[in-house]
Design a protein around this motif. Structure first.
Motif, PDB file in Angstrom:
ATOM      1  N   UNK A  97      16.318  -0.578  11.784  1.00 15.37           N
ATOM      2  CA  UNK A  97      15.110  -1.361  11.259  1.00 15.37           C
ATOM      3  C   UNK A  97      15.150  -2.707  10.637  1.00 15.37           C
ATOM      4  N   UNK A  98      14.512  -3.741  11.044  1.00 14.33           N
ATOM      5  CA  UNK A  98      14.561  -5.045  10.445  1.00 14.33           C
ATOM      6  C   UNK A  98      13.572  -4.960   9.057  1.00 14.33           C
ATOM      7  N   UNK A  99      14.044  -5.892   8.191  1.00 12.36           N
ATOM      8  CA  UNK A  99      13.075  -6.218   7.118  1.00 12.36           C
ATOM      9  C   UNK A  99      12.719  -7.602   7.361  1.00 12.36           C
ATOM     10  N   UNK A 100      11.321  -7.890   7.232  1.00 11.82           N
ATOM     11  CA  UNK A 100      10.790  -9.092   6.924  1.00 11.82           C
ATOM     12  C   UNK A 100      10.550  -9.411   5.667  1.00 11.82           C
ATOM     13  N   UNK A 101      11.189 -10.228   4.926  1.00 12.55           N
ATOM     14  CA  UNK A 101      10.870 -10.510   3.443  1.00 12.55           C
ATOM     15  C   UNK A 101      10.233 -11.741   3.048  1.00 12.55           C
ATOM     16  N   UNK A 102       9.163 -11.662   2.442  1.00 12.79           N
ATOM     17  CA  UNK A 102       8.482 -12.754   1.908  1.00 12.79           C
ATOM     18  C   UNK A 102       8.357 -12.745   0.381  1.00 12.79           C
ATOM     19  N   UNK A 103       8.407 -13.966  -0.208  1.00 13.99           N
ATOM     20  CA  UNK A 103       8.156 -14.044  -1.509  1.00 13.99           C
ATOM     21  C   UNK A 103       6.912 -14.671  -1.985  1.00 13.99           C
ATOM     22  N   UNK A 104       6.437 -14.247  -3.000  1.00 11.00           N
ATOM     23  CA  UNK A 104       4.804 -14.630  -3.178  1.00 11.00           C
ATOM     24  C   UNK A 104       4.671 -15.533  -4.530  1.00 11.00           C
ATOM     25  N   UNK A 108      -1.359 -14.496  -5.553  1.00 11.87           N
ATOM     26  CA  UNK A 108      -2.111 -13.396  -4.445  1.00 11.87           C
ATOM     27  C   UNK A 108      -2.345 -14.155  -3.189  1.00 11.87           C
ATOM     28  N   UNK A 109      -2.492 -15.614  -3.176  1.00 17.82           N
ATOM     29  CA  UNK A 109      -2.759 -15.997  -1.931  1.00 17.82           C
ATOM     30  C   UNK A 109      -1.750 -16.076  -1.127  1.00 17.82           C
ATOM     31  N   UNK A 110      -0.452 -16.402  -1.492  1.00 20.67           N
ATOM     32  CA  UNK A 110       0.850 -16.099  -0.981  1.00 20.67           C
ATOM     33  C   UNK A 110       1.147 -14.624  -0.428  1.00 20.67           C
ATOM     34  N   UNK A 111       0.802 -13.664  -1.023  1.00 19.65           N
ATOM     35  CA  UNK A 111       0.748 -12.386  -0.784  1.00 19.65           C
ATOM     36  C   UNK A 111      -0.037 -11.970   0.264  1.00 19.65           C
ATOM     37  N   UNK A 112      -1.177 -12.631   0.405  1.00 20.30           N
ATOM     38  CA  UNK A 112      -2.201 -12.195   1.300  1.00 20.30           C
ATOM     39  C   UNK A 112      -1.666 -13.017   2.833  1.00 20.30           C
ATOM     40  N   UNK A 113      -1.194 -14.129   2.532  1.00 20.12           N
ATOM     41  CA  UNK A 113      -0.805 -14.677   3.805  1.00 20.12           C
ATOM     42  C   UNK A 113       0.475 -14.161   4.459  1.00 20.12           C
TER      43      UNK A 113
END
Length: 338
Positions: A97-104, A108-113
């Motif tokens: 499985x591949x992890x797609x990692x995002x930093x917020x 809250x807006x960046x998390x939503x994106x």
């Protein structure tokens, strides 16, 4: 293929180069257990030689799985969240499985994106940090067809939760400082707006102080802007130590500012804990190695990541069907700073 030919390598190219039928090559990739080991080895050698990369999007249309898990963390500057991401990866990697990692950045807006992007990319599951989401994110996660894990705290979850009792940890540390006899305890914490962990820790501190008959004023709680940094801790301790009524104990709700405060004290002749007791929250690796090892709340970030990913895989592979709440726990690590 001829040198300089930059066209996309296809499964037909693998079939032609290996001298095997397209059906055999396709079966070897989709159901390797149905193809003889020698044949699989020949196909793999051919793939390596000509540089074929399977079209995962096409494969996902058939399997209804993308083999991608979306993960949102607030920051990576703190090793706690890096350990968390490492824990997720440790479980997912053997499962291909591949992890797609995002930093917020605690936004809250960046998390939503990030969540919108994960859903658009057909992620099989989504792991987010905390429970403070925008209304749109909450709606998106509520309608998402795969597992959703809210990590790092324990509250009523959209789907499942993996974390620890932030409120209880703050209560326990505050009571410990009170029992040690400290009279002027100050709490230093990050902004609680859109941060349920900071909110619960602050509430725990306030409730423990008032429960012990201690007053809580605007001077008792000092707030810093996220993200927490060592430099921020230095600036805060300088301000606090210029007060006429200096604190005799400071409870930092994040570890990096506590490190900054400790280093400033060492450089400016402030004895810890003789003049000032310092307690942190997180137990980063440096905390035990400081000249005055620091009392702190130990959090198992990697364990939270591993449990979150294991819960995701159990759901995706049919070993668990219902939502779950997993309390990883915490531990008061008492050292010489208090």
């Amino acid at each position: 293929m001829a040198q300089g030919d930059n066209r996309k390598v296809t499964l037909k190219d693998v079939s032609k180069a290996s001298g095997l039928s397209l059906i055999t090559v396709s079966r070897a990739l989709r159901q390797p257990e149905t193809v003889h080991a020698d044949t699989r080895a020949k196909i793999q050698r051919t793939i390596d030689e000509i540089g074929y990369i399977p079209n995962l999007t096409a494969r996902s249309l058939v399997s209804q799985r993308s083999d991608m898990i979306g993960v949102v963390v607030p920051i990576l500057a703190s090793s706690l969240f890096a350990d968390f991401a490492q824990g997720v990866s440790h479980v997912l990697e053997p499962k291909k499985q591949q992890m797609l990692l995002a930093v917020s950045d605690w936004s809250p807006q960046k998390e939503e994106e990030a969540v919108r992007t994960f859903i658009a990319r057909q992620a099989d599951a989504i792991i987010v940090t905390g429970f403070s989401h925008s209304a749109a994110t909450t709606k998106l996660l509520g309608k998402f067809s795969g597992p959703v894990i809210e990590a790092w705290n324990l509250r009523e979850a959209i789907d499942s939760a993996v974390g620890f009792d932030n409120y209880g940890a703050a209560v326990e540390m505050t009571r410990y400082l009170i029992e040690r006899g400290y009279e002027n305890i100050v709490m230093v914490g990050g902004a609680a707006h859109h941060n349920d962990q900071a909110e619960d820790r602050t509430r725990g501190f306030v409730d423990a102080m008032r429960g012990a008959g201690r007053s809580v004023t605007e001077d008792t709680i000092v707030e810093f802007d996220n993200p927490a940094t060592i430099e921020g801790g230095v600036a805060l301790i300088q301000q606090l130590m210029t007060r006429k009524d200096k604190p005799d104990a400071i409870f930092f709700l994040a570890e990096l500012p506590a490190h900054g405060a400790m280093l400033w004290c060492m450089s400016n002749g402030v004895s810890v804990p003789g003049d000032l007791a310092i307690a942190g929250f997180g137990d980063l690796s440096l905390s035990a190695l400081l000249p005055v090892p620091m009392t702190t709340v130990q959090i198992k970030g990697r364990d939270i990541g591993e449990r979150s990913a294991s819960l995701v895989m159990d759901r995706l592979e049919g070993r668990a069907e219902s939502a779950a709440i997993h309390d990883i726990g915490y531990h008061l690590q008492i050292r010489e700073s208090t």
